[in-house]
Design a protein around this motif. Structure first.
Motif, PDB file in Angstrom:
ATOM      1  N   ARG A   1       0.816  -1.202   0.000  1.00 39.72           N
ATOM      2  CA  ARG A   1       0.000   0.000   0.000  1.00 39.72           C
ATOM      3  C   ARG A   1       0.857   1.263   0.000  1.00 39.72           C
ATOM      4  O   ARG A   1       0.511   2.259  -0.606  1.00 39.72           O
ATOM      5  CB  ARG A   1      -0.920  -0.031   1.217  1.00 39.72           C
TER       6      ARG A   1
ATOM      7  N   LEU B   1       3.365   1.923  -1.526  1.00 41.68           N
ATOM      8  CA  LEU B   1       3.884   2.257  -2.851  1.00 41.68           C
ATOM      9  C   LEU B   1       2.910   3.130  -3.626  1.00 41.68           C
ATOM     10  O   LEU B   1       3.264   3.784  -4.594  1.00 41.68           O
ATOM     11  CB  LEU B   1       4.135   0.977  -3.660  1.00 41.68           C
ATOM     12  N   ARG B   2       1.624   3.114  -3.187  1.00 41.02           N
ATOM     13  CA  ARG B   2       0.622   3.820  -3.963  1.00 41.02           C
ATOM     14  C   ARG B   2       0.719   5.319  -3.709  1.00 41.02           C
ATOM     15  O   ARG B   2       0.977   5.750  -2.586  1.00 41.02           O
ATOM     16  CB  ARG B   2      -0.767   3.328  -3.586  1.00 41.02           C
ATOM     17  N   ASP B   3       0.461   6.070  -4.746  1.00 40.65           N
ATOM     18  CA  ASP B   3       0.482   7.512  -4.610  1.00 40.65           C
ATOM     19  C   ASP B   3      -0.944   7.998  -4.432  1.00 40.65           C
ATOM     20  O   ASP B   3      -1.777   7.833  -5.318  1.00 40.65           O
ATOM     21  CB  ASP B   3       1.106   8.110  -5.871  1.00 40.65           C
TER      22      ASP B   3
ATOM     23  N   ARG C   1      -3.857  12.976  -6.465  1.00 39.79           N
ATOM     24  CA  ARG C   1      -4.399  12.757  -7.809  1.00 39.79           C
ATOM     25  C   ARG C   1      -3.760  13.682  -8.833  1.00 39.79           C
ATOM     26  O   ARG C   1      -4.177  13.741  -9.969  1.00 39.79           O
ATOM     27  CB  ARG C   1      -5.899  13.003  -7.802  1.00 39.79           C
TER      28      ARG C   1
ATOM     29  N   HIS D   1       2.409   7.978 -11.220  1.00 42.73           N
ATOM     30  CA  HIS D   1       1.203   7.203 -11.473  1.00 42.73           C
ATOM     31  C   HIS D   1       1.473   5.866 -12.113  1.00 42.73           C
ATOM     32  O   HIS D   1       0.574   5.065 -12.280  1.00 42.73           O
ATOM     33  CB  HIS D   1       0.236   8.005 -12.328  1.00 42.73           C
ATOM     34  N   ARG D   2       2.716   5.672 -12.482  1.00 40.90           N
ATOM     35  CA  ARG D   2       3.034   4.347 -13.018  1.00 40.90           C
ATOM     36  C   ARG D   2       2.885   3.298 -11.936  1.00 40.90           C
ATOM     37  O   ARG D   2       3.228   3.539 -10.775  1.00 40.90           O
ATOM     38  CB  ARG D   2       4.484   4.337 -13.501  1.00 40.90           C
ATOM     39  N   LYS D   3       2.408   2.177 -12.344  1.00 39.45           N
ATOM     40  CA  LYS D   3       2.326   1.091 -11.389  1.00 39.45           C
ATOM     41  C   LYS D   3       3.718   0.508 -11.228  1.00 39.45           C
ATOM     42  O   LYS D   3       4.539   0.584 -12.132  1.00 39.45           O
ATOM     43  CB  LYS D   3       1.369   0.007 -11.900  1.00 39.45           C
TER      44      LYS D   3
ATOM     45  N   LEU E   1      -6.445   3.268 -14.872  1.00 41.82           N
ATOM     46  CA  LEU E   1      -5.833   4.247 -13.974  1.00 41.82           C
ATOM     47  C   LEU E   1      -5.695   5.581 -14.707  1.00 41.82           C
ATOM     48  O   LEU E   1      -5.697   5.616 -15.939  1.00 41.82           O
ATOM     49  CB  LEU E   1      -4.457   3.750 -13.528  1.00 41.82           C
ATOM     50  N   PRO E   2      -5.584   6.693 -13.962  1.00 38.92           N
ATOM     51  CA  PRO E   2      -5.457   7.988 -14.638  1.00 38.92           C
ATOM     52  C   PRO E   2      -4.187   8.049 -15.491  1.00 38.92           C
ATOM     53  O   PRO E   2      -3.170   7.452 -15.152  1.00 38.92           O
ATOM     54  CB  PRO E   2      -5.358   8.980 -13.467  1.00 38.92           C
TER      55      PRO E   2
ATOM     56  N   PRO F   1      -1.052  10.000 -16.765  1.00 43.83           N
ATOM     57  CA  PRO F   1      -0.255  11.169 -16.377  1.00 43.83           C
ATOM     58  C   PRO F   1      -0.076  12.140 -17.552  1.00 43.83           C
ATOM     59  O   PRO F   1      -0.141  11.732 -18.720  1.00 43.83           O
ATOM     60  CB  PRO F   1       1.085  10.558 -15.958  1.00 43.83           C
TER      61      PRO F   1
ATOM     62  N   CYS G   1      -1.652   4.776 -19.455  1.00 39.69           N
ATOM     63  CA  CYS G   1      -0.943   5.376 -18.330  1.00 39.69           C
ATOM     64  C   CYS G   1       0.548   5.099 -18.417  1.00 39.69           C
ATOM     65  O   CYS G   1       1.352   5.769 -17.808  1.00 39.69           O
ATOM     66  CB  CYS G   1      -1.507   4.850 -17.008  1.00 39.69           C
ATOM     67  N   CYS G   2       0.896   4.039 -19.156  1.00 37.28           N
ATOM     68  CA  CYS G   2       2.315   3.736 -19.281  1.00 37.28           C
ATOM     69  C   CYS G   2       2.510   2.884 -20.522  1.00 37.28           C
ATOM     70  O   CYS G   2       1.557   2.383 -21.096  1.00 37.28           O
ATOM     71  CB  CYS G   2       2.820   2.990 -18.051  1.00 37.28           C
TER      72      CYS G   2
ATOM     73  N   VAL H   1      -4.399  -4.733  -5.338  1.00 37.35           N
ATOM     74  CA  VAL H   1      -4.647  -3.854  -4.195  1.00 37.35           C
ATOM     75  C   VAL H   1      -4.922  -2.439  -4.686  1.00 37.35           C
ATOM     76  O   VAL H   1      -5.865  -1.784  -4.249  1.00 37.35           O
ATOM     77  CB  VAL H   1      -3.444  -3.874  -3.226  1.00 37.35           C
ATOM     78  N   PHE H   2      -4.115  -1.968  -5.651  1.00 40.35           N
ATOM     79  CA  PHE H   2      -4.346  -0.633  -6.213  1.00 40.35           C
ATOM     80  C   PHE H   2      -5.761  -0.519  -6.745  1.00 40.35           C
ATOM     81  O   PHE H   2      -6.492   0.405  -6.427  1.00 40.35           O
ATOM     82  CB  PHE H   2      -3.420  -0.360  -7.401  1.00 40.35           C
TER      83      PHE H   2
ATOM     84  N   GLU I   1      -8.513  -0.692  -3.982  1.00 38.36           N
ATOM     85  CA  GLU I   1      -8.528   0.395  -3.013  1.00 38.36           C
ATOM     86  C   GLU I   1      -8.867   1.734  -3.661  1.00 38.36           C
ATOM     87  O   GLU I   1      -9.069   2.728  -2.987  1.00 38.36           O
ATOM     88  CB  GLU I   1      -7.184   0.451  -2.269  1.00 38.36           C
TER      89      GLU I   1
END
Lengths: 59, 822
Positions: free
Chosen positions: A40, A42-44, A47, A54-56, B24-25, B27, B40-41, B110-111, B114
Motif C-alpha cells: 500500500r 507504494l501507492r500515490d 491525484r 502514477h506508473r504502477k 488508472l489515470p 499522467p 498510463c504507461c 490492491v491498487f 482500493e
C-alpha cells in the motif's frame, strides 16, 4: 557509585519501552496483515497527474 | 486492428484521462489528445495492443466477459436477511462489510480495489487484506447500494463473496495477537538475560567485584521472573493439566527443568554463591515459543486457504413472486431468506438452493455430490429435488419444502459433527516420550543425589538440581513444532493443505484407505469410451447434440470430434429433447435420434442382433450405452462412462505397495462401482456400492476402531466419514462441507497428491525421530557430566544452543515435500 547503576536500569527500561511499543502495535492491528501494508505504501494517493508517480510498480 | 469489443466500463466512465487498458489515470506526460486511446504507461499500451492482435486471447476475454455478465446479479446482497447477517452499521447511513474476493494476487489488485471510492460515488473507503484475500468496505447507504459495489468489484475482475467466517477470524486474530505479545516479552527477557550473562561470563574469566556480581545476578533474577511468570506460565499450565488428567506431555519435563533452574538460581542468588541459570531459562522459553508460533502460523494459513475455497459456493436463490400488478418478477434473495412454499427459479447450471418439489419444467439433476451417482437423474413436475445438487439441462421452477437449515444437505453437515466426535485422537510421539523422559530424569536426579549425599549434602542437592536443568528437553521440545511447520509450509506449496500436524503421525501405521468413486477415483464427468458404427454419422450426431445442453451431449461433442469431420452445411430442423431419453431432430430429410437404450422402446426403434449383444456387454461392464438411430433403425452405438483418472491405478499401486489396504465407498450403482474396482484391482469385499452417507460413516468408524483409517472423498456424502476417519483427505473440487470436515485438502487434480502426502508424512516423522535422537544424545552427555559433577554453566550454555541449532538444521534438511518430488 559506578556508572553501571545508571546504565543497567536504562538498558532494561529501553528494552521495556520497546516491548510496550510492540504490544501497542500488535493490539492496534498493525501485525494482523503483514503483506498488504508493504504494498500500500507504494501507492500515490495524490491525484495530481504531473509526475511519473502514477506508473504502477514493475512497469 | 482495434476493436470495440473489450472496451471496459471504466474506460467509458472516464474517457479523457484514464488508461484504456487498466483504467488508472493517465499522467500528463503520456497524454496525447489526438489519439483515440491513451495509456498510463508503455507497459499498458503494449499489453493492450497484444490483446487486440491475438484473436484467441480476445475470444477468451470476450467469453470471460459474457460469463461474468451472466452472474452479475448481486441484488440478493440488498436483502434484509443478508444485511442483518453480514453488514455492520457504523452510523445512520455509514455501513461496513467484509467481503472475500476471488482473484486477488498482487499489488496491482490492491491498487485497483482500493481505488474503488474513485470509481464509485458513495464508497467511503476500501481496505484490502492480501493475507486473507478480503476487502473491508465502508459506504454511504444513501448514495450507493451494496449490490452496486459488488457488481463493480465483479467487473473489475474480483467476484465478491460474503465473508462468513467472521467469528472464527476474530478468534484466530485474537489468538495470533496473544501469541505475538508472549513472543515479544519472552524475546526481550531472553535478550536482556543474555546481555547480563555476557557480563557475568566475562567476570568469570577476568574477575569482578562482588558488588557488581550481586547487581547482575539480582537483575538477572528479575528478568527471568518476568519471563517465567508471563509467557513461560504456559508450560506450567499445560504440564499441570497433563498431570491432573494423568496423560503424558512434553511440557512436563520442560516445566520440571524450568522450575529446577529457577529454584536453584533463586537460592544461589539469595545466598550469593554457586551458579545461576537465568539466561538459559529465558532463552529456553523464547525458543520453545518460537517453534510453537511457527506451527500455529502454518496451520492458520492452511485453514484460511481452505475456508477461502469454501466461501465460493453461491449463497443466493432466485425467488419468483407477483408484484402488485400481478406480473411475475424474480428477485434474488439470500438462502437464509427462503421460506417454506416459496417458488424458486433454478437456471440450468445452477445449484438447487433448498429441498423442494419441481412445479414446472423438465430437466436432469446431477446428484453426484449428494449420492455419488455419476449419471444425471431426470426430473419432472412433482419430483423431489435436494439442495446442493446441480440442475443440468433446462430451467426448473421448484417449490421450497423446508428451510435451508433443515434440508438434506444441512442434515449431512450435522452428521459431520458426529464424525468429528467419534474420531480417535493420537498422542503425539513427542508427548508420549515426554512421560518416560520425566520419569527417567527424576530417577537419575535421585541417583545423583544418593551418590553424592555420602560426600556432602550441599553438593548432592547442587548436582541433582543441575542434572534436572541440563536434562531439560529444549531441543526435544523444539523438534516437533519446527519440523511440522516446515513440512506444512512445503506441502502447501505443492497444493497439499494440511490443517493439523497430527496428520503426519497418523499416517505412520499403514491401515485402510477408503476412496470415494465419483469425482475422486473418476473424473466426475462423463466421457465417450467407445463408438461403433458408421463414422459418416458422426457429423450429424454432433450437429444434433449441439442443440442441447446436457453432460452426455457435452461428452459426445468433446470426444467424438476427433473421429470425424464436422460439416457445417447440415441444417438441423425440428429438434425435440425427450428428457430422460435423448434428443431427436431432422437433418437433410432424415430423422436422427440420439439417446439412451430406453429410446429403443420409447420410439420403437429396430435394432440388429450384434448391436443388441454389444449393448448387453456394455451393461455388464458397467458402461452406459447410447444408441444412434436414423429413420427408426439403430445405425450406431457408443458407450459412455465416468472415466477413471489416469493416475488412479498408479496411486493405488503405490498405496498397496506401502502396505495399505484400499477399498471403495460409493453411493453409485453396483455394476459401475464393481467395474471400477475390478479395473483397479480392488477386491470385491472391499468394494461398497449404493451406500448412504450414514452407512459410509459406520464403515469408516468401524475400521478406524481397529487401525489407521484414511478416507478420501470430495462430495457432501463423504463429509461425515472424512471427519470420522483418522485422516480425512478432501480432493480437488470438493464440496464446501467436505473441505470443512477433512484434515487435508489436496488442491490439485488426481490421486498422486495422496501418495505424495503419505511419503512426505513418512519422511517428516522420520526427521522428527532423528531430531529426537540427536537432542537426546545432547541431553545424555549433559546428564552424564552433571552426575559426575563435572558440568559448569559454560558447558551448559554451549550445549543448549548447539543442540537447538542441530535440531533446526535437521528440520530444514527434511526431504519431505521437496519441489523436485512428484
Amino acid at each position: 557509585m559506578s556508572v553501571i547503576y545508571v546504565a543497567l536500569p536504562i538498558a532494561l527500561l529501553l528494552g521495556t519501552a520497546a516491548v510496550i511499543a510492540f504490544i501497542w502495535s500488535v493490539n492496534n492491528g498493525q501485525l494482523d496483515d503483514l503483506e498488504t501494508p508493504a504494498i500500500r505504501m507504494l501507492r500515490d494517493d495524490s491525484r495530481k497527474a504531473t509526475s511519473e508517480k502514477h506508473r504502477k510498480p514493475g512497469e | 486492428m482495434l476493436s470495440e469489443s473489450i472496451s471496459t466500463d471504466l474506460e467509458q466512465r472516464n474517457q479523457q484521462c484514464s488508461c484504456a487498458h487498466c483504467g488508472l489515470p493517465v499522467p500528463a506526460s503520456m497524454r496525447h489528445p489526438e489519439n483515440v486511446r491513451m495509456f498510463c504507461c508503455h507497459g499498458c499500451e503494449t499489453a493492450y495492443l497484444i490483446l487486440q492482435d491475438d484473436d484467441e486471447l480476445r475470444k477468451t476475454l470476450q467469453e470471460r466477459q459474457q460469463h461474468s455478465n451472466r452472474d452479475l446479479d448481486y441484488t440478493s446482497m440488498d436483502h434484509d436477511a443478508f444485511k442483518t447477517r453480514y453488514v455492520r452499521s457504523l452510523s445512520p447511513e455509514r455501513r461496513q462489510i467484509r467481503l472475500l474476493l476471488e482473484g486477488i494476487y498482487c499489488s496491482s489488485c490492491v491498487f485497483a480495489i482500493e481505488k474503488l471510492s474513485q470509481y464509485l460515488e458513495g464508497v467511503i473507503s476500501s481496505r484490502v487484506n492480501l493475507t486473507s484475500s478480503t476487502v473491508t468496505i465502508e459506504w454511504n447507504s444513501d448514495l450507493v447500494s451494496l449490490s452496486m459495489i459488488a457488481q463493480t468489484l465483479h467487473r473489475l475482475g474480483y467476484p465478491p463473496h460474503p465473508a462468513d467466517d467472521d467469528r472464527f477470524a476474530e478468534i484466530g486474530r485474537a489468538e495470533n495477537r496473544k501469541r505475538l505479545i508472549n513472543l515479544a516479552v519472552a524475546g526481550a527477557c531472553a535478550g536482556n538475560a543474555m546481555m547480563i550473562a555476557f557480563a557475568l561470563y566475562s567476570g568469570v574469566f577476568s574477575g569482578m567485584a562482588a558488588e557488581y556480581l550481586h547487581l547482575f545476578r539480582w537483575t538477572s533474577l528479575i528478568v527471568a521472573t518476568v519471563s517465567l511468570c508471563g509467557p513461560g506460565s504456559l508450560f506450567f499450565r499445560t504440564a499441570w493439566s497433563a498431570l491432573k488428567t494423568r496423560t503424558s506431555h512434553m511440557d512436563v519435563p520442560v516445566a520440571v527443568g524450568l522450575l529446577a533452574g529457577y529454584g536453584l538460581g533463586l537460592a544461589n542468588t539469595v545466598l550469593g554463591r554457586g551458579e545461576i541459570y537465568f539466561d538459559s531459562i529465558s532463552v529456553l522459553v523464547f525458543l520453545l515459543l518460537v517453534g510453537r508460533y511457527l506451527q500455529f502460523w502454518q496451520q492458520r494459513k492452511a485453514v484460511h486457504q481452505i475456508s477461502l475455497l469454501k466461501a465460493l459456493t453461491p449463497q443466493y436463490a432466485r425467488r419468483i413472486k407477483h408484484d402488485h400488478e400481478g406480473q411475475q418478477v424474480t428477485e434474488s434473495i439470500p438462502l437464509d431468506a427462503i421460506e417454506i412454499g416459496d417458488v424458486l427459479e433454478v437456471r440450468a447450471g445452477d445449484l438447487i438452493p433448498v429441498d423442494g418439489v419441481v412445479s414446472s419444467g423438465n430437466s436432469s439433476i446431477d446428484c453426484s455430490i449428494l449420492t455419488g451417482e455419476s449419471i444425471g437423474v431426470p426430473v419432472t413436475v412433482g419430483d423431489h429435488v435436494s439442495a446442493g445438487t446441480t440442475n443440468l439441462l433446462s430451467p426448473l421452477v421448484i417449490q421450497a419444502k423446508c428451510l435451508v437449515a433443515h434440508s438434506r444437505l444441512s442434515e449431512i453437515a450435522s452428521l459431520v459433527e458426529a464424525g468429528i466426535q467419534s474420531k480417535t485422537p493420537i498422542v503425539q510421539f513427542a508427548n508420549a516420550i515426554g512421560g518416560y523422559f520425566v520419569v527417567i530424569v527424576l530417577l537419575l536426579a535421585g541417583l545423583t543425589f544418593a551418590g553424592w549425599a555420602t560426600f556432602s549434602l550441599e553438593l548432592a542437592i547442587n548436582h541433582a538440581m543441575t542434572l534436572l536443568i541440563v536434562a531439560c528437553p529444549c531441543a526435544l521440545g523444539l523438534a516437533t513444532p519446527f519440523t511440522i511447520a516446515i513440512a506444512q509450509a512445503r506441502a502447501a506449496r505443492q497444493q497439499i493443505l494440511v490443517k493439523s500436524g497430527d496428520v503426519f503421525e497418523h499416517l505412520q501405521q499403514p491401515g485402510t484407505v477408503w476412496l470415494d468413486k465419483t469425482g475422486t477415483i473418476t473424473e466426475g464427468k462423463i466421457s465417450v469410451v467407445e463408438y461403433q458404427g458408421e463414422t459418416e454419422l458422426i457429423p450429424a450426431i454432433l450437429a444434433i447434440e449441439k442443440q442441447v445442453v446436457h453432460p452426455i451431449a457435452n461428452a459426445l461433442l468433446r470426444d467424438l470430434v476427433s473421429t470425424g469431420e464436422l460439416s457445417e452445411t447440415d441444417h438441423v430442423e425440428e429438434v425435440n429433447t425427450l428428457p430422460g431419453y435423448g434428443v431427436c431432430g431432422r437433418i437433410n430429410g432424415a430423422t436422427i435420434a440420439v439417446g439412451s437404450e430406453k429410446l429403443i422402446e420409447k420410439m420403437t426403434l429396430s435394432i440388429s442382433e450384434p448391436f443388441k449383444k454389444q449393448l448387453n456387454r456394455y451393461h455388464q461392464s458397467g458402461l452406459t450405452g447410447i444408441v444412434i438411430a436414423v429413420d427408426g433403425t439403430v445405425q450406431a452405438i457408443c458407450a459412455i462412462s465416468d472415466q477413471i483418472r489416469p493416475d488412479a491405478s498408479i496411486a493405488i499401486e503405490q498405496l498397496k505397495s506401502a502396505g495399505w489396504k484400499v477399498g471403495i465407498l460409493s453411493g453409485d450403482h453396483v455394476e459401475v462401482v464393481n467395474k471400477v474396482g475390478k479395473q483397479l484391482g480392488i477386491p470385491e469385499e472391499m468394494t461398497f456400492s449404493q451406500i448412504s452417507p450414514e452407512q459410509k460413516l459406520e464403515i469408516v468408524k468401524e475400521s478406524s476402531k481397529q487401525e489407521t483409517t484414511i478416507m478420501v472423498g470430495d462430495g457432501v456424502n463423504d463429509s461425515a466419514s472424512l471427519a470420522a476417519a483418522s485422516v480425512g483427505i478432501a480432493v480437488h473440487g470438493g464440496a464446501a462441507v467436505s473441505l470443512q470436515a477433512a484434515d487435508v485438502y489436496i488442491n490439485r487434480p488426481g490421486l498422486l497428491g495422496i501418495t505424495a502426502l503419505m511419503q512426505g508424512a513418512k519422511k517428516t516423522v522420520r526427521t522428527i525421530r532423528l531430531n529426537f535422537a540427536v537432542s537426546l544424545s545432547y541431553n545424555i552427555i549433559a546428564a552424564g557430566l552433571a552426575m559426575s559433577g563435572m558440568i559448569n554453566p559454560i558447558i551448559a550454555a554451549i550445549l543448549m544452543p548447539l543442540s537447538s541449532l542441530s535440531v533446526l538444521t535437521i528440520a530444514f534438511l527434511n526431504p519431505a515435500f521437496r519441489v523436485d518430488q512428484p
